[in-house]
Motif scaffolding. Structure first.
Motif, mmCIF file in Angstrom:
data_model
loop_
_atom_site.group_PDB
_atom_site.id
_atom_site.type_symbol
_atom_site.label_atom_id
_atom_site.label_comp_id
_atom_site.label_asym_id
_atom_site.label_seq_id
_atom_site.Cartn_x
_atom_site.Cartn_y
_atom_site.Cartn_z
ATOM 1 N N GLU A 42 64.362 8.812 28.606
ATOM 2 C CA GLU A 42 63.408 9.225 27.580
ATOM 3 C C GLU A 42 64.131 9.461 26.257
ATOM 4 O OE1 GLU A 42 61.294 12.543 29.190
ATOM 5 O OE2 GLU A 42 60.403 11.323 30.787
ATOM 6 N N ASP A 68 65.037 6.225 24.712
ATOM 7 C CA ASP A 68 63.883 5.640 24.012
ATOM 8 C C ASP A 68 63.717 6.278 22.639
ATOM 9 O OD1 ASP A 68 63.330 3.970 26.098
ATOM 10 O OD2 ASP A 68 61.684 5.165 26.924
ATOM 11 N N VAL A 69 63.861 7.604 22.607
ATOM 12 C CA VAL A 69 63.713 8.302 21.325
ATOM 13 C C VAL A 69 64.794 7.851 20.342
ATOM 14 C CG1 VAL A 69 63.873 10.561 20.216
ATOM 15 C CG2 VAL A 69 62.524 10.292 22.285
ATOM 16 N N MET A 102 58.035 11.373 17.945
ATOM 17 C CA MET A 102 56.979 11.704 18.896
ATOM 18 C C MET A 102 55.623 11.843 18.209
ATOM 19 S SD MET A 102 58.352 11.793 21.873
ATOM 20 C CE MET A 102 57.322 12.806 22.920
ATOM 21 N N LYS A 123 57.667 18.602 25.609
ATOM 22 C CA LYS A 123 58.481 17.399 25.742
ATOM 23 C C LYS A 123 59.364 17.236 24.502
ATOM 24 C CE LYS A 123 58.748 14.724 28.536
ATOM 25 N NZ LYS A 123 59.879 14.696 29.484
ATOM 26 N N LEU A 136 63.406 17.222 24.608
ATOM 27 C CA LEU A 136 64.216 16.108 24.104
ATOM 28 C C LEU A 136 65.124 16.578 22.969
ATOM 29 C CD1 LEU A 136 61.462 13.370 24.163
ATOM 30 C CD2 LEU A 136 63.578 13.329 25.462
ATOM 31 N N TRP A 144 56.374 7.028 29.381
ATOM 32 C CA TRP A 144 56.339 8.467 29.626
ATOM 33 C C TRP A 144 55.594 9.266 28.575
ATOM 34 C CZ3 TRP A 144 58.886 10.873 25.658
ATOM 35 C CH2 TRP A 144 59.809 10.098 24.954
ATOM 36 N N TRP A 145 55.457 8.730 27.364
ATOM 37 C CA TRP A 145 54.760 9.487 26.316
ATOM 38 C C TRP A 145 53.256 9.313 26.447
ATOM 39 C CZ3 TRP A 145 57.692 5.246 26.005
ATOM 40 C CH2 TRP A 145 57.107 4.069 25.570
#
Lengths: 1066, 490
Positions: free
Chosen positions: A217, A220-221, A446, A486, A490, B446-447
């Motif tokens: 995750e 991805d960010v 996000m 989340k 992160l 996942w988001w």
């Protein structure tokens, strides 16, 4: 699985860490730990294998992460293979793995070539470059990660593979990776065909981007941050699955069950790559010596000479012993050349008239003192050479030298020039992602609104405070919202990631051979600077020597003061010949009359001084060290003060601590003391104690800190100390980690404190002039410095076109002191080159505005001068001068030059006369100070009506009395150590005074406190040992009074904006 | 703002636009202004003063659009209404005010109506634009809390101006600054200085503005033109009583409308045709197109079906047609009507229009690729005929021709952990797998959602049919993994 697995083992050769910025999602340390853990599982199952496990690191065009991985691998007992992924401009990427030291040097040289031809942060490499440097390297060709629509690679790739194979011969391999994209079988088919056709052996990799699948995750960010998109827009730029983690060996063997050779080859390559960073031999450059001496002889010679000069023929026996001991140690450790280098740099600076002084732990060395590097006199202080260098710590020496901030660049360029750019470079600082940056980046990705991101960022106030849910909730955000959780999760993972390679403030690494043999060199952001890729911890690990060429503003100021003293008083001062231990200086310091004095001029210092009342030089050392967040947070200040004033008996928790804490009355105030306690009382080894201190400084090592905390407290309580005392010592060390001072450092600083205080005490004219010419530095605005100097009897003249220079200057002597003529540098917006024209053209006094224009000054500059009221010697006030200047644009030129302009024949116009108050306001607007009057003076009548008393009246009042006070807001300060308390410094025409606003009241009067230029405060007076504070109960914004100072019909806001912003400190 | 979001009425809020990496305030409500916040401040600074300040991103062009709308609205007070950017309106009131009972009543009325709508306005009236501008902004009565209206009686513009600050002359800020520094804080003393001196030292702008304010220099007004909507009316001389008449009316209106659309280079995406009966009943029909059209015969065909239901009854007195949604169309379109085939062929889009209008919208779909790995999200319906895909369909991995919108459970025998299955049972038929490729592992995004990843396999059974199967999650060993059929390749 198959029996093959028993005989082969898999080693990761393609590993991307977070030093491939915004690609890898794990720290090098984490990757190494994971690799070691994976191998341990393998070993338990297969006890008969005896090869040592290994792991490589191949970041993109950089070796920045390899030292960390190397250090971690040693701890984890796994072999580390340094390497690099070469991303080329004109061909597919290659993993480059050097087999020996020479190959490593070539790899480093290759990256240096790529770095130096590109902008900072980029590395431009071509195939040809690799061919030239590839000897001794194993090169693994990385195929594209997907096939084209006809299920094949593009012809370009095949062509490149063929070319690489020819160029690299048998050192060339072909990587194969299971991407889990559905076409793995097809890819493997193509790759094995290519491998067979070109004799390009296939080697298994897993293109590692993170050590554990949970980091996907974050990865991805990171991709989104890199691609500047949100997670929702990212689409196919992300990986489609989480397979880029370090898989257990058995799993890798299963995935490559049809290609067991590819697994076996990872071991083959790992066996070939025997190069370890340990074998990297750092060789210190030879220093030029005289008369054919060896470096050691030269150093001994120079030290003796220095000692002779400092102590005369009869060197005191203990000094003699020190020197002998130190020299022997330096010889044993083979550091003489290093000392000679520092000596040479210092010698160069002195030769150029640049002031310098060693700081930090080097001040514990008598040799450094004899060489003139440091100035802490060993006859006066007990120097502990072991704090500087010791065999036990086995650390390279680290000598920090401060130079005048304005002239440090000369010294740096000298170093570059002397050793050459290929042998000297500045150490990198790996800037880490901090709280706020992490929140902003992650929040944006996000898809949080900018507003929410702002609020989140605001929830962290301090540099290394961790994000906590309470703070987030305070900002009105829902801490149960899964999306927000989340984001926070992160963010926490992302904090501490390396973000970019910056430039260390001045740490140089120099080598005998080419520096690029050891580490890639890159261009720094600043012109004429080059860096290496490693930071100071990295080079410590490898035992490189570093010299810190630092900048210090106060040295500039002191040098300027020396120059002025020589020119005007005929006195030749040096750092060494200023009279020592002068009681008048301590008297002044004890009265907190220290505006402008190095280190002890802040509000916190000023309120400490009357309580501590320094009487000796060592008191100054303590004063410097005590007003620091470390001792304050560790609650060491008040015990010390009580003991010093005899209000509390001086006692020691144990005999062993008496030796450590004797000089500071049993209260630990210095870094060394806190560390020594850990060693003596808690059984730490010296290197553990040092590691403890370092782990405090880097906030990411949270886990380590708690481990040390347990060890320290258990150790101390085990040795019979109370848990409370142990807890307190821990808190101290915690504070020291980032904010503490070592004693020798405090001593070095205290020397400058004394010198600046001495100059201020005896020659305030010289002092203020030098200080104004060295701004910006320190705590105060020019206005406060000028007001303070006037209080000490210094006379000032305003800046004037016929009298001023660029710098502030000393003019004729008016009774005790020389008068100070303000220079043009005080006028905002005036450029130095224009002033040079003005001064050059001033062969005789200017009598008209035209004459200045003829000297070549642009009209814009003349306007600024007019606004600053610098035409008084022409008989013009600022308004008349501006009127004159405004006609200049219209002057006859060319043929008509010299004839009078029409403006000259105009009827004289009577412009409205300016009131004094108006002049003062304009003075502040242009020069941020006024010699004419203080602005508050004009409000006094109205302030009196409001019941406010002046600063001068405050000490006459009783402690606890209710008062109203008002003044210009100079400084607002909310130190992190004071739990929300705000300190405000106000100034009126009679002086300055301090307000204390408790946290709850601050919130209530936030608008007034932050919005007011003129503040009226009501509250109770607190007088303690001559320190006066007003404990605020109410605040009022009196900005409207400023409006009354000019007749203009302008808004109140505009009027207030003419004043300099008050400075906010944390 | 407060008009649309009444909750804002009682709290401090500001409008802000991003500027060089920070946000700058462009608008402030009165509550925020009382807290010391003003336009031009950075949001961060304002937040320091007032932490709970509500910050609303100013939609680009909002202020200009609103001002224009207000100018149009003001046409009811004067035919000559002009925009004075960024924040003013100018009305030529000559000959208008007496309709409202004199200047005072006139101005009060305008201000009252605007304020009632939630706008914070000030007004001024004078002989010249410059003087009106000045008194509206700078005269004491306009700035005070009272009526906010100042009227300078005829012929007294000059006198009224003399007491005002130079800023009232509509000067550049640095010029205002300089006058301030010279101590010229009212217009009066400025006027007393020789014109030539002013011209030389302070430039021509000052003189021009003075002259405009005092009426020496003419200043033209540029009136706003109201935006003309696409609306056509066809009043009938005699009430229409036949359906044939309705068709003729429609045809005429479409001709008129399409003529205008063609001249403007527009095509309509939606149209509403209305028939007004003399007994007050209103009948209407609505059509939509997939692509902007101004082709009258085509549009007529689309309406044809729908107007069958129109009952003229006692008679229709008025037909209208509106095109609420239009878009720019390429002027070449006309020549293309007989052009080549393909998606650009207008006949195709017209066919689609006809089918959709007949059978109902949403029956004909067109899909575009969406950048998602998760198969259910990898496509999205296109909105219009000219909707171009933002990315191409990925060509490097196999995707079935038919994707089931809901995957169907199957029973499978497969070797562990991630090898392709050997056979599967679907709808009670056992398929023996002879060929297979995979797995392709796709993780949940996942988001968006939390679920297990899927391992997809392309398999071929003994009949040669190919299927897209997946297993949900990792093989766990306890047969809890579910297998699904997700698509057919043939």
């Amino acid at each position: 699985m198959g029996s093959l697995a028993d005989y082969t083992e898999y080693i990761e050769l393609q590993v991307t860490s977070n030093f491939s910025f915004l690609r890898g999602a794990s720290h090098p340390e984490e990757l190494v730990q994971q690799a070691a853990a994976n191998h341990q599982i393998g070993q338990m199952r297969q006890a008969r294998r005896n090869e040592q496990p290994a792991v490589a690191l191949t970041d993109r065009n950089t070796l920045a992460g390899i030292v960390r991985a190397h250090a971690e691998a040693k701890k984890a007992n796994i072999r580390f293979i340094p390497g690099c992924r070469l991303d080329l401009l004109d061909g597919p990427s290659l993993l480059a793995l050097p087999t020996d030291k020479d190959a490593y040097s070539r790899l480093s040289a290759l990256l240096t070539v790529g770095n130096l031809r590109a902008e900072k942060g980029e590395c431009h490499l071509h195939r040809e470059d690799v061919y030239r440097h590839s000897a001794g390297m194993i090169l693994v060709l990385v195929p594209p990660d997907r096939l084209n629509p006809v299920f094949d690679y593009d012809p370009d790739f095949y062509a490149a593979a063929r070319e690489y194979r020819e160029a690299f011969g048998s050192a060339c391999y072909l990587a194969a990776c299971r991407y889990y994209r559905g076409d793995d079988a097809k890819q493997f088919f193509r790759l094995s065909a290519l491998a067979a056709g070109l004799h390009l052996p296939l080697v298994a990799t897993n293109d590692i981007h993170y050590h554990h699948p949970d980091r996907r995750e974050l990865q991805d960010v990171l991709t989104c941050i890199r691609e500047k998109c949100t997670i929702r827009e990212a689409g196919f730029r992300l990986h489609q699955n989480a397979e880029r983690y370090m898989k257990p060996v058995a799993e890798m063997q299963r995935l490559f069950r049809q290609y067991p050779d590819a697994i076996a080859r990872t071991r083959e390559i790992a066996e070939a790559c025997r190069f370890s960073l340990d074998s990297l031999k750092y060789i210190y450059p030879e220093e030029i010596t005289t008369e054919g001496r060896t470096p050691m002889e030269e150093l001994t010679h120079l030290t003796r000479e220095g000692a002779l000069q400092l102590f005369g023929e009869r060197v005191p026996p203990n000094i003699e012993a020190n020197i002998r001991h130190e020299l022997a140690f330096i010889e044993q450790m083979n550091y003489p050349a290093y000392f000679l280098t520092v000596y040479d740099i210092v010698r160069y600076a002195r030769g150029q008239g640049i002031l310098c002084q060693g700081r930090g732990s080097a001040a514990n060395s008598t040799v450094c003192y004899c060489l003139g590097i440091t100035s802490v006199d060993p006859t006066k202080f007990d120097l502990l050479f072991e704090r500087f260098l010791s065999a036990a710590r086995n650390e390279p020496p680290d000598i920090d030298v401060d130079f005048e901030h304005e002239r440090r660049e000369e010294v740096m360029q000298y170093v570059y020039g002397k050793y050459g750019r290929d042998r000297a470079a500045i150490v990198a600082t790996v800037t880490q992602v901090h709280q706020k940056g992490a929140i902003r980046d992650v929040g944006k990705v996000m898809g949080l609104s900018p507003d929410t991101v702002d609020r989140l960022a605001k929830s962290v106030w301090q540099y290394h405070e961790l994000l906590n849910d309470e703070r987030v909730a305070e900002q009105g955000l829902d801490t149960h919202d899964p999306h927000l959780l989340k984001v926070l999760d992160l963010t926490r993972q992302y904090i501490g990631f390396p973000r970019q390679l910056g430039q260390h403030t001045g740490g140089f690494v120099i080598t005998r051979e080419k520096l690029s043999d050891l580490c890639p060199i890159l261009n720094a952001r600043m012109e004429d600077r080059t860096n290496i890729e490693w930071n100071k911890d990295d080079i410590d690990v490898l035992g490189f020597l570093k010299i810190d060429v630092l900048a210090l503003g106060m040295l500039t100021c002191i040098r300027k003061a020396f120059d002025l003293a020589l020119r005007h008083y005929g006195l030749s001062w040096t750092l060494a010949n200023i009279p020592q231990d002068d009681p008048a200086v301590y008297e002044m310091v004890s009265a907190a009359d220290t505006i402008g004095v190095f280190q002890i001029e802040s509000r916190a210092q000023q309120s400490m001084l009357p309580r501590l009342r320094p009487k000796t030089f060592y008191d100054l050392v303590i004063e410097v060290a005590i007003v620091r967040p470390g001792p304050i947070q560790g609650d060491m200040v008040h015990p010390y003060l009580r003991r010093r004033n005899g209000e509390e008996p001086v006692s020691f928790p144990s005999k062993e601590l008496e030796d450590i804490l004797g000089r500071t009355l049993g209260v630990p105030l210095f870094q060394e003391q806190a560390m020594k306690i850990a060693i003596v009382a808690a059984g730490f080894t010296p290197s553990e104690a040092d590691e403890l201190r370092r782990s405090m400084a880097t906030f990411k090592a949270v886990g380590q800190v708690t481990r040390f905390k347990r060890k320290l407290i258990n150790g101390m309580t085990g040795n019979g100390y109370t848990p409370e005392y142990a807890e307190r010592v821990f808190r101290q060390i915690e504070g020291f980690g980032s904010y503490g001072f070592p004693e020798s450092h405090a001593v070095s600083f205290a020397l400058l404190v004394y010198i600046s205080a001495w100059i201020k005490c005896y020659y305030p004219d010289v002092f203020v002039c030098a200080l104004l010419n060295s701004l910006p530095m320190g705590f105060y605005q020019p206005a406060q410095l000028v007001i303070d100097a006037r209080k000490h009897g210094v006379v000032f003249h305003p800046a004037d076109v016929n009298h001023s220079q660029w710098d502030n200057t000393l003019e004729a002597k008016a009774d005790r002191y020389f008068t100070v003529r303000l220079g043009f540098r005080q006028i905002e917006g005036v450029k130095e080159e224009d002033v040079l024209l003005l001064v050059a053209g001033r062969t005789q006094p200017y009598t008209t505005v035209h004459a200045l224009q003829d000297a070549g000054l642009p009209v814009g500059c003349l306007e600024k001068l007019a606004d600053a009221d610098a035409f008084r010697s022409l008989g013009l006030d600022r308004r008349q001068a501006l009127w004159e200047v405004s006609a200049l644009a219209d002057r006859p030129i060319g043929l008509f030059r010299g004839t009078a302009s029409e403006s000259a024949m105009e009827m004289k116009i009577a412009l409205p006369e300016m009131a004094l108050s108006e002049h003062v306001i304009q003075d502040y607007a242009t020069t941020s100070l006024s010699l004419k009057a203080h602005p508050v003076q004009f409000m006094r009548e109205r302030l009196r009506n409001l019941g406010a008393i002046s600063a001068a009246d405050l000490p006459m009042r009783r402690n606890g009395q209710f008062v109203k006070v008002a003044g210009l807001v100079l400084v607002r300060q909310r130190p992190g150590t004071a739990s929300g308390v705000c300190f405000i410094t106000l100034e009126d025409e009679t002086g300055q005074f301090n307000l204390i606003v408790w946290a709850s009241l601050f919130e209530q009067f936030r608008k007034e406190i932050l919005g007011a230029k003129v503040l009226l405060a009501e509250g109770h007076l607190q007088i303690e040992k001559g320190v006066v504070h007003v404990i605020v109960q109410r605040c009022h914004n009196l900005n409207r009074l400023l409006t009354g100072l000019t007749p203009a019909a302008v808004d109140e806001g505009e009027q207030a904006s003419l004043f300099p912003e008050a400075r906010n400190f944390k | 703002m407060t008009i649309r979001r009444p909750a804002l009425r009682d709290i401090a809020f500001v409008l802000a636009v991003p500027d060089h990496g920070r946000k700058v305030i462009t608008g402030v409500n009165s509550i925020a202004r009382n807290e010391g916040i003003d336009s031009g401040m950075a949001v961060a600074d304002a937040r320091v003063l007032y932490p709970t300040l509500e910050v609303i991103d100013e939609p680009p062009g909002l202020a200009a659009r609103l001002l224009r709308a207000l100018a149009v609205w003001c046409i009811r007070y004067s035919p000559v209404t002009a925009i004075d950017a960024p924040d003013g309106l100018l009305l030529e009131t000559t000959g208008c005010d007496h309709l409202w009972g004199g200047e005072e009543a006139y101005l009060t009325q305008i201000l009252y109506r605007l304020r009632a709508n939630g706008y914070d306005v000030r007004g001024g009236m004078a002989d010249t634009i410059g003087a009106a501008w000045a008194v509206a902004r700078y005269s004491m009565s306009a700035r005070g809390s009272g009526q906010g209206a100042s009227i300078v009686p005829r012929g007294q513009a000059t006198a009224a101006m003399l007491e005002l600050p130079p800023a009232a002359l509509r000067l550049a800020p640095d010029l205002v600054d300089r006058l301030q520094k010279l101590g010229l804080i009212r217009i009066g003393p400025v006027v007393r200085i020789q014109r030539r001196a002013l011209q030389r030292r302070l430039g021509p702008e000052l003189l021009l503005r003075l002259d405009q304010a005092f009426g020496i220099e003419e200043e033209p007004l540029l009136p706003v033109q109201p935006v003309l909507p696409y609306h056509e009316r066809l009043p009938c001389l005699e009430p229409i009583g036949t359906t044939g008449g309705v068709a003729i009316g429609l045809e005429r209106l479409l001709d008129m409308l399409c003529g205008r659309l063609q001249r403007d280079g527009k095509g309509l995406r939606e149209a509403v045709f209305k028939a007004w009966r003399i007994d007050g009943r209103l009948m209407q029909a609505q059509i939509g197109t997939n692509r902007g059209s101004n082709h009258a015969p085509h549009l007529f065909r689309l309406f044809e079906e729908k107007i069958r239901g129109f009952e003229p009854g006692p008679g229709i007195e008025l037909f209208t047609i509106d095109a609420p949604k239009t878009e720019d169309v390429s002027p070449l379109q006309k020549t293309l009507w007989t052009g080549a085939c393909g998606p650009d062929d207008p006949r195709l889009s017209e066919l689609v229009d006809r089918i959709s209008n007949k059978l109902g919208a949403g029956l004909i779909h067109r899909y575009l690729p969406a950048e998602h790995y998760w198969p259910e999200r990898a496509y999205a319906p296109a909105r219009g005929f000219d909707d171009a895909p933002a990315s191409v369909w990925p060509s490097d991995r196999p995707r079935p021709i038919r994707l089931l919108s809901i995957p169907e459970r199957i029973e499978v025998a497969a070797p562990i952990p991630d090898y392709p299955p050997m056979h599967f049972r679907h709808h009670n038929t056992l398929h023996k797998i002879v060929r297979a490729d995979g797995p392709e592992r796709i993780e949940q995004e996942w988001w968006i959602d939390r679920a297990q990843h899927r391992d997809y396999y392309v398999v071929e059974d003994e009949t040669g049919a190919r299927y897209w199967l997946f297993r949900s999650g990792h093989y766990t060993g306890d047969h809890s993994n579910q297998w699904y059929l997700h698509g057919f390749f043939s």
